[in-house]
Write an enzyme that holds these catalytic residues in place. Structure first.
Site, PDB file in Angstrom:
ATOM      1  CE  LYS A  12     -12.266 -15.522  -0.336  1.00 13.54           C
ATOM      2  NZ  LYS A  12     -12.718 -16.791   0.283  1.00 13.54           N
ATOM      3  CB  THR A  57     -11.960 -15.509   3.979  1.00 13.06           C
ATOM      4  OG1 THR A  57     -12.344 -16.686   3.284  1.00 13.06           O
ATOM      5  CG2 THR A  57     -11.120 -15.864   5.193  1.00 13.06           C
ATOM      6  CD  GLN A 212      25.990  -1.462  -1.600  1.00 17.35           C
ATOM      7  OE1 GLN A 212      26.202  -1.077  -2.754  1.00 17.35           O
ATOM      8  NE2 GLN A 212      26.441  -2.618  -1.145  1.00 17.35           N
TER       9      GLN A 212
END
Ligand code: URC
Length: 284
Positions: A12, A57, A212
């Site tokens: 779910k 679920t 980076q």
């Protein structure tokens, strides 16, 4: 050529649960979005429609609410672990459970009044296979900006390159980070706070020659500060701020006026780990 059922799982999503603890008049609140995913001996329902091993679920969703009542929500990590272990231990067909939690922050305004925090969310994913529990903590949409101490130059110039070199620019991003823990036991709230502080401190203190370089500095700071973190994955959008050309108006622009563009945007991603600690496989 035969046809076979490949990897599968089910659960779910967007189970929204708000849990209130009442200590007299002073209340505390945890606001979660939970997703469950169960995998195991579940071929039958796919191949023949035999549901005898399928925990609906709907029941998974109910378990989330019942566990909030029975056990409380100590932290996103603890709650996810509790649920993941429960599904594997209680369901013979379930071999592996993954429970992912997103937590929305609320700032206290009074004894029992709160204000929703910003866009930032905290995340935690617990997986359990009957033997090993793995916990990955994280955060998303932590928006950070430096107005200086950021350069970008010396990059490749090919026939399509128009980007000017800069020795002073705005660097802005919305941090999306996930870090994998070596153990499945910790003071999760304190650990999360400390990792977040390390990410912010490294962003603030790093003189950046590229996003980076900032990414690596942020990951490195977390691993230095938190020995229980095995590796960290960072995804950093580059929220470009471009100086506006004011010369048509006879004005200079000494890094004062920028246009904040939201698309297209750069995406810088990387993992920082420890020497000798094998990176975890898979997508996490
Ligand atoms: O920090 C940056 N890294 C890049 O790879 C890049 N590419 C780009 O156009 N601007 C930037 N900035």
């Amino acid at each position: 050529m035969g046809i076979v059922l490949g990897p599968n799982r089910y659960g779910k999503a967007q189970v929204r649960v708000v849990h209130v603890v009442r200590d007299g008049d002073r209340h505390t609140l945890r606001d979660l979005d939970v997703r469950t995913a169960l995998a195991g001996d579940l071929a039958a329902t796919h191949l023949t429609g035999d549901n005898s091993q399928v925990l609906p679920t709907d029941s998974q969703k109910n378990t989330v609410y019942a566990f909030a009542r029975k056990h409380g929500v100590a932290s996103p990590e603890a709650f996810a672990l509790l649920l993941a272990r429960h599904f594997v231990h209680s369901q013979p067909a379930v071999r592996r459970a993954e429970v992912a939690v997103r937590e929305f922050g609320w700032q206290r305004l009074g004894q029992h009044s709160f204000q929703r925090g910003g866009a930032e969310t905290r995340t935690a994913t617990a997986t359990y296979d009957g033997e090993t529990a793995r916990v990955v903590s994280g955060l998303t949409d932590l928006v950070l900006l430096n107005t200086t101490n950021s350069e970008f130059h010396g990059f490749v110039r090919d026939e399509y390159t128009t980007l000017p070199e800069t020795t002073d620019r705005i660097l802005a991003t919305a941090v999306d980070a996930r870090w994998r823990h070596l153990d499945a036991d910790a003071d999760w709230d304190a650990a999360h706070r400390q990792v977040r502080e390390a990410l912010v401190a490294a962003f603030v203190e790093t003189y950046s020659r590229s996003l980076q370089q900032t990414l690596y500095a942020m990951g490195r700071r977390v691993l230095e500060a938190r020995p229980e973190v095995a590796e960290i994955r960072l995804s950093l959008p580059n929220r470009h701020h471009i100086p506006v050309d004011l010369s048509p108006f006879g004005l200079d622009n000494p890094n004062a006026v920028f246009v904040a563009t939201d698309q297209p945007y750069g995406v810088i991603e990387g993992t920082v780990g420890r020497d000798g600690v094998a990176p975890a496989d898979g997508d996490w």
